[in-house]
Scaffold this motif. Structure first.
Motif, PDB file in Angstrom:
ATOM      1  N   HIS A  64       0.758  -1.168  -0.159  1.00 49.09           N
ATOM      2  CA  HIS A  64       0.035   0.040  -0.073  1.00 49.09           C
ATOM      3  C   HIS A  64       0.881   1.424   0.042  1.00 49.09           C
ATOM      4  N   GLY A  65       2.114   1.149   0.346  1.00 49.93           N
ATOM      5  CA  GLY A  65       2.979   2.333   0.740  1.00 49.93           C
ATOM      6  C   GLY A  65       3.060   3.368  -0.432  1.00 49.93           C
ATOM      7  N   LEU A  66       3.395   2.771  -1.616  1.00 46.17           N
ATOM      8  CA  LEU A  66       3.658   3.525  -2.902  1.00 46.17           C
ATOM      9  C   LEU A  66       2.363   4.302  -3.326  1.00 46.17           C
ATOM     10  N   HIS A  67       1.141   3.493  -3.051  1.00 44.25           N
ATOM     11  CA  HIS A  67      -0.255   3.984  -3.536  1.00 44.25           C
ATOM     12  C   HIS A  67      -0.495   5.084  -2.647  1.00 44.25           C
ATOM     13  N   ILE A  68      -0.147   5.136  -1.454  1.00 41.38           N
ATOM     14  CA  ILE A  68      -0.510   6.256  -0.478  1.00 41.38           C
ATOM     15  C   ILE A  68       0.424   7.474  -1.064  1.00 41.38           C
ATOM     16  N   VAL A  69       1.770   7.145  -1.328  1.00 35.48           N
ATOM     17  CA  VAL A  69       2.688   8.346  -1.630  1.00 35.48           C
ATOM     18  C   VAL A  69       1.901   8.938  -3.032  1.00 35.48           C
ATOM     19  N   GLU A  70       1.473   8.151  -3.782  1.00 36.76           N
ATOM     20  CA  GLU A  70       0.959   8.702  -5.195  1.00 36.76           C
ATOM     21  C   GLU A  70      -0.190   9.416  -4.935  1.00 36.76           C
ATOM     22  N   ARG A  71      -0.888   8.983  -3.838  1.00 33.45           N
ATOM     23  CA  ARG A  71      -2.343   9.801  -3.637  1.00 33.45           C
ATOM     24  C   ARG A  71      -2.142  10.856  -2.970  1.00 33.45           C
ATOM     25  N   LEU A  72      -1.074  11.161  -2.029  1.00 35.05           N
ATOM     26  CA  LEU A  72      -1.024  12.215  -1.154  1.00 35.05           C
ATOM     27  C   LEU A  72       0.033  13.338  -1.619  1.00 35.05           C
ATOM     28  N   SER A  73       0.777  12.997  -2.658  1.00 32.39           N
ATOM     29  CA  SER A  73       1.898  13.882  -3.470  1.00 32.39           C
ATOM     30  C   SER A  73       1.199  14.458  -4.522  1.00 32.39           C
ATOM     31  N   ASP A  74       1.859  15.611  -5.053  1.00 34.25           N
ATOM     32  CA  ASP A  74       1.455  15.886  -6.336  1.00 34.25           C
ATOM     33  C   ASP A  74       2.342  15.249  -7.455  1.00 34.25           C
ATOM     34  N   ARG A  75       3.496  14.808  -7.016  1.00 38.69           N
ATOM     35  CA  ARG A  75       4.370  14.243  -7.925  1.00 38.69           C
ATOM     36  C   ARG A  75       5.365  13.274  -7.243  1.00 38.69           C
TER      37      ARG A  75
ATOM     38  N   THR B 156      11.927   8.433  -8.536  1.00 41.71           N
ATOM     39  CA  THR B 156      13.306   8.203  -8.042  1.00 41.71           C
ATOM     40  C   THR B 156      14.262   8.470  -8.970  1.00 41.71           C
ATOM     41  N   HIS B 157      15.562   8.464  -8.103  1.00 38.24           N
ATOM     42  CA  HIS B 157      16.699   8.612  -9.241  1.00 38.24           C
ATOM     43  C   HIS B 157      17.652   8.100  -8.396  1.00 38.24           C
ATOM     44  N   THR B 158      18.678   7.349  -9.112  1.00 37.77           N
ATOM     45  CA  THR B 158      19.764   6.486  -8.668  1.00 37.77           C
ATOM     46  C   THR B 158      21.093   7.271  -8.745  1.00 37.77           C
ATOM     47  N   TYR B 159      21.972   6.903  -8.034  1.00 37.78           N
ATOM     48  CA  TYR B 159      23.246   7.816  -8.172  1.00 37.78           C
ATOM     49  C   TYR B 159      24.316   6.703  -7.688  1.00 37.78           C
ATOM     50  N   GLY B 160      25.562   6.471  -7.875  1.00 34.60           N
ATOM     51  CA  GLY B 160      26.477   5.446  -7.452  1.00 34.60           C
ATOM     52  C   GLY B 160      25.998   4.234  -6.801  1.00 34.60           C
ATOM     53  N   ASP B 161      25.838   4.088  -5.393  1.00 35.41           N
ATOM     54  CA  ASP B 161      25.401   2.900  -4.877  1.00 35.41           C
ATOM     55  C   ASP B 161      24.217   2.975  -4.278  1.00 35.41           C
ATOM     56  N   GLY B 162      23.447   4.033  -4.726  1.00 40.77           N
ATOM     57  CA  GLY B 162      22.159   4.502  -3.921  1.00 40.77           C
ATOM     58  C   GLY B 162      21.047   4.945  -4.664  1.00 40.77           C
ATOM     59  N   LYS B 163      19.832   5.302  -4.092  1.00 40.25           N
ATOM     60  CA  LYS B 163      19.046   6.007  -4.804  1.00 40.25           C
ATOM     61  C   LYS B 163      18.239   7.049  -3.695  1.00 40.25           C
ATOM     62  N   ALA B 164      17.529   7.783  -4.443  1.00 36.65           N
ATOM     63  CA  ALA B 164      16.626   8.679  -3.752  1.00 36.65           C
ATOM     64  C   ALA B 164      14.926   8.286  -4.380  1.00 36.65           C
ATOM     65  N   VAL B 165      14.392   8.167  -3.316  1.00 39.44           N
ATOM     66  CA  VAL B 165      12.732   8.223  -3.735  1.00 39.44           C
ATOM     67  C   VAL B 165      12.278   9.448  -3.140  1.00 39.44           C
ATOM     68  N   TRP B 166      11.748  10.277  -3.871  1.00 44.93           N
ATOM     69  CA  TRP B 166      11.001  11.573  -3.612  1.00 44.93           C
ATOM     70  C   TRP B 166       9.805  11.757  -3.803  1.00 44.93           C
ATOM     71  N   ALA B 167       9.032  12.758  -3.200  1.00 42.67           N
ATOM     72  CA  ALA B 167       7.771  13.139  -3.205  1.00 42.67           C
ATOM     73  C   ALA B 167       7.569  14.730  -3.200  1.00 42.67           C
ATOM     74  N   GLU B 168       6.723  15.317  -3.966  1.00 40.60           N
ATOM     75  CA  GLU B 168       6.593  16.749  -3.999  1.00 40.60           C
ATOM     76  C   GLU B 168       5.204  17.014  -3.679  1.00 40.60           C
ATOM     77  N   ILE B 169       5.129  18.166  -2.939  1.00 38.08           N
ATOM     78  CA  ILE B 169       3.728  18.934  -2.568  1.00 38.08           C
ATOM     79  C   ILE B 169       3.919  20.418  -2.946  1.00 38.08           C
ATOM     80  N   GLU B 170       2.900  20.787  -3.620  1.00 37.86           N
ATOM     81  CA  GLU B 170       2.720  22.133  -4.072  1.00 37.86           C
ATOM     82  C   GLU B 170       2.568  22.887  -2.837  1.00 37.86           C
ATOM     83  N   THR B 171       3.366  24.028  -2.551  1.00 39.00           N
ATOM     84  CA  THR B 171       3.326  24.642  -1.354  1.00 39.00           C
ATOM     85  C   THR B 171       1.865  25.355  -1.024  1.00 39.00           C
ATOM     86  N   THR B 172       1.405  25.705  -2.129  1.00 39.34           N
ATOM     87  CA  THR B 172      -0.097  26.329  -1.993  1.00 39.34           C
ATOM     88  C   THR B 172      -0.772  25.505  -1.248  1.00 39.34           C
TER      89      THR B 172
END
Length: 130
Positions: free
Chosen positions: A86-97, A100-116
């Motif tokens: 359920h986790g990524l479904h929750i992330v998808e529903r609550l965020s505006d976008r 993920t992006h990978t780098y070297g030996d890791g990655k970042a999973v990110w979520a954005e919310i419009e400040t308005t």
């Protein structure tokens, strides 16, 4: 794991308060997003290396960095009442976008919310601010 999630939520709650974005439903959504991203990193990616919150005039960005380049997999249809998936479904529903992006030996999973949404969101605790 619960201690790391709680510390991440506390850090985020303080940042939202410092930025004047506390006491709205969207600020509560932000805390849930942080919890989901940190929990996913703990369960699927050997834990969180770093939690990064950035804000500009338009967007609050939450990034959780971990130590694996394996990308998260969103379950196509999590079943109600069954744990997991359920986790990524929750992330998808609550965020505006989100993404993920990978780098070297890791990655970042990110979520954005419009400040308005944070500035003018519905008040979760009307009158509770002191």
């Amino acid at each position: 794991m619960p201690r790391h999630v709680a510390k991440g939520r506390d850090f985020t709650r303080q940042a939202l308060q410092d930025w004047g974005w506390d006491w709205t439903e969207t600020s509560e959504d932000t805390l849930l997003l942080v919890s989901e991203l940190l929990t996913n990193a703990s369960l699927h990616s050997n834990g969180c290396r770093e939690l990064v919150l950035t804000a500009d005039g338009a967007t609050l960005r939450i990034e959780v960095h971990d130590g694996t380049t394996a990308l998260p997999v969103r379950h196509p249809a999590p079943r109600p009442g069954i744990p997991g998936g359920h986790g990524l479904h929750i992330v998808e529903r609550l965020s505006d976008r989100w993404g993920t992006h990978t780098y070297g030996d890791g990655k970042a999973v990110w979520a954005e919310i419009e400040t308005t949404r944070l500035e003018y969101g519905t008040t979760a605790c009307a009158g509770a601010r002191g």
